[in-house]
Write a protein that holds these residues in place. Structure first.
Motif, PDB file in Angstrom:
ATOM      1  N   GLU A  14      51.982 -14.129  48.832  1.00 52.88           N
ATOM      2  CA  GLU A  14      50.732 -13.460  49.325  1.00 52.88           C
ATOM      3  C   GLU A  14      51.189 -12.318  49.828  1.00 52.88           C
ATOM      4  O   GLU A  14      51.895 -12.022  50.478  1.00 52.88           O
ATOM      5  N   VAL A  15      50.619 -11.249  49.215  1.00 52.63           N
ATOM      6  CA  VAL A  15      50.661  -9.677  49.663  1.00 52.63           C
ATOM      7  C   VAL A  15      49.702  -9.474  50.658  1.00 52.63           C
ATOM      8  O   VAL A  15      48.492  -9.828  50.541  1.00 52.63           O
ATOM      9  N   VAL A  16      50.033  -9.150  51.967  1.00 51.29           N
ATOM     10  CA  VAL A  16      48.933  -9.093  53.009  1.00 51.29           C
ATOM     11  C   VAL A  16      49.230  -7.472  53.379  1.00 51.29           C
ATOM     12  O   VAL A  16      50.218  -6.545  53.468  1.00 51.29           O
ATOM     13  N   LYS A  17      48.183  -6.942  54.147  1.00 50.82           N
ATOM     14  CA  LYS A  17      47.920  -5.722  54.445  1.00 50.82           C
ATOM     15  C   LYS A  17      48.548  -5.657  56.141  1.00 50.82           C
ATOM     16  O   LYS A  17      48.323  -6.523  56.910  1.00 50.82           O
ATOM     17  N   VAL A  18      49.488  -4.607  56.410  1.00 50.50           N
ATOM     18  CA  VAL A  18      50.043  -4.690  57.552  1.00 50.50           C
ATOM     19  C   VAL A  18      49.783  -3.431  58.400  1.00 50.50           C
ATOM     20  O   VAL A  18      49.403  -2.369  57.929  1.00 50.50           O
TER      21      VAL A  18
END
Length: 78
Positions: A74-78
């Motif tokens: 999963e690519v998540v926004k940080v």
């Protein structure tokens, strides 16, 4: 991913939105002769669609020795 010297260099891979990323690796004893597997500037990494996946699986059915590797994250926004 990608290998050294590849057209699609690691610092060029950017994820611009959250979502699921999937990677598929296949190891075979011979080169698979699909034009869309040959890297080029317009398509440095293959774009998968149902026709290409079908061609790949039909071809692999005739192979005696091959291995597939799959990874998803999963690519998540940080």
């Amino acid at each position: 991913m990608p290998q050294l010297g590849a057209i699609c260099e690691q610092d060029k891979i950017k994820f611009d939105s959250p979502g699921k990323e999937e990677f598929l690796g296949i190891v075979v004893n011979r080169w698979l002769e699909f034009p869309w597997l040959k890297p080029n500037e317009a398509e440095p990494a293959p774009i998968w669609d149902t026709e290409r996946l079908h061609q790949l699986w039909v071809n692999l059915e005739g192979e005696e020795n091959w291995r597939g590797f799959y990874q998803a994250f999963e690519v998540v926004k940080v």
